[in-house]
Motif scaffolding. Sequence first.
Motif, mmCIF file in Angstrom:
data_model
loop_
_atom_site.group_PDB
_atom_site.id
_atom_site.type_symbol
_atom_site.label_atom_id
_atom_site.label_comp_id
_atom_site.label_asym_id
_atom_site.label_seq_id
_atom_site.Cartn_x
_atom_site.Cartn_y
_atom_site.Cartn_z
ATOM 1 N N ALA A 1 28.497 -20.845 -77.109
ATOM 2 C CA ALA A 1 27.893 -20.584 -78.417
ATOM 3 C C ALA A 1 28.958 -20.448 -79.502
ATOM 4 O O ALA A 1 28.790 -20.963 -80.608
ATOM 5 C CB ALA A 1 27.037 -19.323 -78.361
ATOM 6 N N ASP A 2 30.047 -19.765 -79.194
ATOM 7 C CA ASP A 2 31.106 -19.575 -80.177
ATOM 8 C C ASP A 2 31.774 -20.890 -80.561
ATOM 9 O O ASP A 2 32.222 -21.059 -81.684
ATOM 10 C CB ASP A 2 32.157 -18.591 -79.665
ATOM 11 C CG ASP A 2 31.655 -17.161 -79.666
ATOM 12 O OD1 ASP A 2 30.691 -16.861 -80.394
ATOM 13 O OD2 ASP A 2 32.231 -16.335 -78.932
ATOM 14 N N ASP B 1 23.954 -26.229 -83.415
ATOM 15 C CA ASP B 1 23.544 -25.736 -82.096
ATOM 16 C C ASP B 1 23.688 -24.229 -81.928
ATOM 17 O O ASP B 1 23.139 -23.657 -80.997
ATOM 18 C CB ASP B 1 24.358 -26.442 -81.014
ATOM 19 C CG ASP B 1 24.104 -27.935 -80.983
ATOM 20 O OD1 ASP B 1 22.940 -28.325 -81.138
ATOM 21 O OD2 ASP B 1 25.078 -28.697 -80.815
ATOM 22 N N LYS B 2 24.445 -23.591 -82.809
ATOM 23 C CA LYS B 2 24.748 -22.169 -82.640
ATOM 24 C C LYS B 2 23.510 -21.286 -82.644
ATOM 25 O O LYS B 2 23.417 -20.337 -81.877
ATOM 26 C CB LYS B 2 25.721 -21.700 -83.713
ATOM 27 C CG LYS B 2 27.133 -22.112 -83.444
ATOM 28 C CD LYS B 2 28.085 -21.468 -84.414
ATOM 29 C CE LYS B 2 29.493 -21.913 -84.035
ATOM 30 N NZ LYS B 2 30.504 -21.036 -84.547
ATOM 31 N N CYS B 3 22.562 -21.580 -83.488
ATOM 32 C CA CYS B 3 21.371 -20.736 -83.622
ATOM 33 C C CYS B 3 20.656 -20.573 -82.283
ATOM 34 O O CYS B 3 20.396 -19.455 -81.841
ATOM 35 C CB CYS B 3 20.438 -21.324 -84.670
ATOM 36 S SG CYS B 3 18.908 -20.432 -84.879
ATOM 37 N N PHE B 4 20.363 -21.676 -81.627
ATOM 38 C CA PHE B 4 19.646 -21.597 -80.356
ATOM 39 C C PHE B 4 20.498 -20.949 -79.273
ATOM 40 O O PHE B 4 19.999 -20.133 -78.485
ATOM 41 C CB PHE B 4 19.189 -22.984 -79.897
ATOM 42 C CG PHE B 4 18.503 -22.956 -78.565
ATOM 43 C CD1 PHE B 4 17.222 -22.456 -78.457
ATOM 44 C CD2 PHE B 4 19.144 -23.388 -77.418
ATOM 45 C CE1 PHE B 4 16.575 -22.390 -77.226
ATOM 46 C CE2 PHE B 4 18.515 -23.337 -76.190
ATOM 47 C CZ PHE B 4 17.227 -22.840 -76.093
ATOM 48 N N LEU B 5 21.782 -21.281 -79.229
ATOM 49 C CA LEU B 5 22.652 -20.715 -78.198
ATOM 50 C C LEU B 5 22.808 -19.205 -78.378
ATOM 51 O O LEU B 5 22.792 -18.451 -77.395
ATOM 52 C CB LEU B 5 24.013 -21.409 -78.205
ATOM 53 C CG LEU B 5 23.992 -22.867 -77.744
ATOM 54 C CD1 LEU B 5 25.346 -23.524 -77.962
ATOM 55 C CD2 LEU B 5 23.573 -22.969 -76.287
ATOM 56 N N MET C 1 41.025 -16.600 -82.053
ATOM 57 C CA MET C 1 40.101 -15.498 -82.304
ATOM 58 C C MET C 1 38.891 -15.584 -81.382
ATOM 59 O O MET C 1 38.492 -14.582 -80.800
ATOM 60 C CB MET C 1 39.646 -15.519 -83.766
ATOM 61 C CG MET C 1 38.651 -14.442 -84.077
ATOM 62 S SD MET C 1 39.470 -12.894 -84.264
ATOM 63 C CE MET C 1 38.755 -12.397 -85.783
ATOM 64 N N SER C 2 38.308 -16.782 -81.237
ATOM 65 C CA SER C 2 37.143 -16.908 -80.368
ATOM 66 C C SER C 2 37.524 -16.715 -78.910
ATOM 67 O O SER C 2 36.749 -16.162 -78.139
ATOM 68 C CB SER C 2 36.438 -18.248 -80.577
ATOM 69 O OG SER C 2 37.253 -19.305 -80.146
#
Length: 149
Positions: free
Chosen positions: A39-40, A46-50, A4-5
């Motif tokens: 990011a995905d 880490d996702k928030c910042f990316l 999916m990603s």
Amino acid sequence: MRVMSAAVVVSTLSFICVCAPASGLADNSIALAALQAKADQAGPRDKCFLYAELVSQMTQLAGRQFNSGDSVQASKTLELIRRYADKIHTGLADDSRKLKNAESLIQRTAFRLKDILHEASYEDRPDVEATLKQLNQVQTQLMIQVFRK
């Protein structure tokens, strides 16, 4: 999940590549696609910042698209910005890293989007306003998380 990603990355890359030649942004499209893939696939911390970084760069792209007169592609970019802002909002974890940096980046991005709003045509304003409203909500939520720590 990875399929999916990968599909999302490929579709976004194709979207960006279609937009890039019209806007003169071919070199930037690969960087955006790489950042989106990173990011995905990043961990929850880490996702928030990316995603905040991705939203910032996409806002710059939308501004350039509006300046070049390509409001259709700019609207599609704004739609992607709203999607990633929603991912920031829904995926915000208490243990996220670089929360203050993400909050600051979203604040600067919202400021840039406000400048775009002032220069946008009457037809494009509702789309820009909706995106700005969502970014302001995300920035507020990030600020709450920063002060909660």
